[in-house]
Design an enzyme around this catalytic site. Structure first.
Site, PDB file in Angstrom:
ATOM      1  NE  ARG A 169      -4.331  -1.458   1.961  1.00  0.00           N
ATOM      2  CZ  ARG A 169      -4.603  -2.555   2.666  1.00  0.00           C
ATOM      3  NH1 ARG A 169      -3.763  -2.926   3.615  1.00  0.00           N
ATOM      4  NH2 ARG A 169      -5.685  -3.265   2.439  1.00  0.00           N
ATOM      5  CB  ILE A 174     -11.105   3.751  -5.736  1.00  0.00           C
ATOM      6  CG1 ILE A 174     -12.114   4.893  -5.585  1.00  0.00           C
ATOM      7  CG2 ILE A 174     -11.819   2.453  -6.102  1.00  0.00           C
ATOM      8  CD1 ILE A 174     -12.826   5.268  -6.873  1.00  0.00           C
ATOM      9  CG  PHE A 175      -5.690   2.095  -7.438  1.00  0.00           C
ATOM     10  CD1 PHE A 175      -6.443   1.230  -8.207  1.00  0.00           C
ATOM     11  CD2 PHE A 175      -4.719   2.846  -8.070  1.00  0.00           C
ATOM     12  CE1 PHE A 175      -6.245   1.123  -9.574  1.00  0.00           C
ATOM     13  CE2 PHE A 175      -4.515   2.748  -9.443  1.00  0.00           C
ATOM     14  CZ  PHE A 175      -5.281   1.886 -10.189  1.00  0.00           C
ATOM     15  CD  GLU A 176      -2.302  -1.181  -3.896  1.00  0.00           C
ATOM     16  OE1 GLU A 176      -1.862  -1.143  -2.731  1.00  0.00           O
ATOM     17  OE2 GLU A 176      -1.569  -1.093  -4.894  1.00  0.00           O
ATOM     18  N   GLY A 177      -8.176  -0.857  -1.882  1.00  0.00           N
ATOM     19  CA  GLY A 177      -9.028  -0.617  -0.721  1.00  0.00           C
ATOM     20  C   GLY A 177      -9.505   0.811  -0.694  1.00  0.00           C
TER      21      GLY A 177
END
Length: 648
Positions: A293, A422-425
């Site tokens: 992340r 939004i990406f990776e959660g």
């Protein structure tokens, strides 16, 4: 052509799956976990950790070569064509950019997390799509899961290929499955001979999936016949028979993103391509993301640094009403916010990355907070930059260039950064994830008290255990170094901010306990309340990182140290206002009214609010379920330049 059947999962089943996939033990200390408990363990981050001189030298040498290459690339080509040119990728591959974190023994660069982040910042500065290409390949694609859970044979087979430029993708999301992995419909059925699995299903938003050579696929293995079953992770060759890339998706930003829809029909995958054990897929994915992340804060930090430069140059050159626009307070306040927040972003990024490299702290919460906070603040910075630039901020770089003006793509920055929330959660999911970790000690002490399914005996036993925990813990929240006038004196000008963070960490811990007492088993549905607590924690973490970094720079006795203190001081003053507002909104809010209004809207009570406008989307596409389950009618897209064959 058939696909996997739709899977329905109850709320309880979804919760249980996620809980089982969590890392449940804390074998190493965690600064953020302690902070959420009201224990401000500054010793875990102070002095500000730094890479070793040897690692810094290696990283700097590599970044010098990478910078020289990136300066030859024109990101506007990607924006105009909507594709990354072949020679861009070839050059990155020759520089080893697809193996930045892969160990040298497998042909990679062997960079630390700090070095990897700095490389992403450089590449992402050319165009955000390049940053997404590399980060999706290495942070969540094949390299990271194999480094964490792969066998020696798997590492030897796949990591050298990845380092040379065999691009990888991560396939988890499905048309009917977003943040609820319990409903994953893709299946991996063991073959009769036990030598392989057959994959069936449809995967959506497969970043790099359109051009990947290797895939990490999450699919459900049936339980029984000697199989543990459960959601499992596989390395899959992208050119395997039965894999069809049905389309390349288009988005508001990241115009060069190779993201698509992938359909799998009876795809045979050798059993030796299973990563870890059956049923460990989600745990592997979540563990991978602990450090993975941090790619997003790196890209956000790079964007913030560019924003500072553009804001400074424009605010001093543009004259309105007889003065540079930056001399007007309305603009000066925005410039101050951008510069101070950019400093804090880099502090959060470097602190989290260095802790990941040192491997002495558990950083699962810190990485999540860094991703959440950086993605939110990055969007605010981009929005303020557009406002500072005015009409030129809203105009595209191509249009500015065509008019003979400097091609500053401020509006592109807004579009490209927006996906990071939004990406990776998504930010909402990140808040829930952190909230669960935030409450871990409470769940261990009194979990049955807030479990609506627990029986009376379990609740009674939990009450007895909780009594001992809270009798010892709660009194500690009354006083701390933050209440002492001389607390954190070695931080000089920044001591008052450190005292503020310490006091607020205890206040936050008390607020969580009050929430548990007030709502008990219904606390998990108070998502906005929990989200505010997490946002408070993220702001306090950022303040801590900024102060500790500035103190380390000040200790060097240079002019840069004085400048760092000024930046950190103003950032903390701005952040204190946001923290106080968040605390106020914990108990004074419209949360209940908002849910009541939303439910009324869903029931059709406020149809008049929708009247008077057209809906251009009506009748333009099939329903999700029909599209997911229907036969494949589109031809497989040609896999272009990014295939490894073009890079060798």
């Amino acid at each position: 052509m058939s696909t996997a059947a739709k899977v329905d999962a109850t709320e309880e089943q979804a919760r249980r799956l996620v809980e089982e996939s969590r890392e449940v033990t804390w074998t190493k200390p965690s600064f953020a976990k302690e902070m959420f408990l009201g224990r401000y363990r500054v010793d875990l981050i102070h002095p500000f950790p730094k890479p070793s001189p040897e690692d810094t030298a290696r990283t700097d040498a590599y970044l010098t070569r990478l910078r020289a290459y990136c300066e030859t690339l024109d990101g506007s080509v990607i924006e105009e064509r909507g594709r990354i040119p072949e020679h861009f990728v070839r050059g990155l591959a020759e520089l080893g950019c697809f193996g930045l974190k892969i160990p040298e023994e497998y042909g990679g660069q062997g960079l630390s997390q700090v070095g990897y982040n700095k490389a992403l910042m450089l590449v992402g500065s050319v165009h955000a799509s390049l940053g997404a290409l590399l980060s999706a390949h290495q942070s969540i694609g094949v390299p990271e899961p194999l480094k964490l859970a792969g066998t020696p044979e798997q590492k030897q087979r796949f990591l050298p290929r990845c380092a040379r430029g065999a691009i990888s993708a991560f396939l988890l999301t499905e048309p009917d499955v977003g943040s609820d992995p319990a409903r994953i419909a893709s299946t991996a059925t063991p073959t009769a001979d036990g030598e392989a699995y057959e994959l069936n299903g449809v995967k959506l938003w497969t970043t790099n999936g359109v051009v990947a050579e290797l895939l990490v696929v999450m699919a459900r293995v049936p339980k029984g016949d000697g199989h543990r079953g459960g959601i499992s992770a596989f390395v899959v060759e992208a050119d395997s028979a039965g894999i069809t890339v049905e389309r390349r998706n288009s988005f508001m930003g990241l115009r060069g993103l190779e993201n698509g829809v992938t359909r799998m029909y009876n795809v045979r995958v050798p059993r030796e391509n299973l990563i870890g054990r059956e049923g460990d897929g989600l745990k592997i994915a979540l563990t991978t993301l602990n450090a993975g992340r941090l790619a997003i804060p790196a890209l956000c930090t790079a964007a913030a640094k560019w924003s500072v430069k553009i804001a400074r140059e424009w605010s001093t050159a543009r004259v309105q009403w007889g003065r540079p626009v930056g001399e007007h307070a309305a603009v000066g306040a925005k410039v101050s916010f951008i510069a101070a927040t950019a400093y804090a972003l880099e502090a959060v990024l470097d602190l989290s990355a260095t802790m990941a490299d040192e491997n002495r702290n558990d950083i699962r919460i810190e990485a999540a907070l860094a991703k959440l906070w950086a993605s939110e603040m990055g969007c605010r910075i981009a929005d303020e930059l557009v406002q500072i630039r005015g009409g030129r901020g809203y105009e595209t770089a191509a249009s500015l260039r065509a008019r003979g003006e400097r091609a500053v793509g401020a509006e592109q920055l807004v579009r490209d950064l927006r996906i990071n929330r939004i990406f990776e959660g998504s930010s909402e999911i990140m808040r829930l994830l952190v909230a669960r970790e935030m409450a871990d000690a409470h769940m261990a002490a009194a979990g049955a008290l807030v479990d609506k399914n627990a029986e009376f005996k379990e609740k009674a036993k939990a009450a007895a255990g909780a009594g001992g925990f809270y009798a010892k813990w709660f009194p500690q929240l009354a006083f701390g170094p933050g209440t002492a006038p001389a607390g954190f004196a070695d931080f000089g000008l920044l001591a008052r901010h450190m005292r503020f963070v310490e006091r607020m960490s205890r206040k936050q811990a008390r607020a969580l306990m009050y929430g548990m007492a007030r709502w008990q088993a219904k606390l998990e549905y108070r998502q906005v309340f929990l989200g505010r607590l997490v946002d408070i924690g993220a702001e306090l973490f950022a303040m801590s990182a900024a102060c500790v970094r500035a103190q380390a720079e000040r200790a060097d006795g240079t002019a840069e140290g004085e400048a760092a203190t000024e930046l950190a001081d103003v950032f903390c003053r701005q952040t204190r206002i946001r923290v106080r507002q968040l605390f106020d909104s914990l108990w004074e809010n419209t949360d209940d009214e908002d849910m009541r209004l939303a439910r009324n809207l869903f029931d059709g009570r406020y149809r008049s609010v929708e009247e008077g406008a057209l809906d251009p989307s009506e009748g333009t596409g099939p329903w999700i379920a029909e599209w997911q389950m229907g036969p494949s009618t589109e031809e497989n897209l040609l896999r272009p330049w990014l295939r490894v064959g073009a890079l060798r």
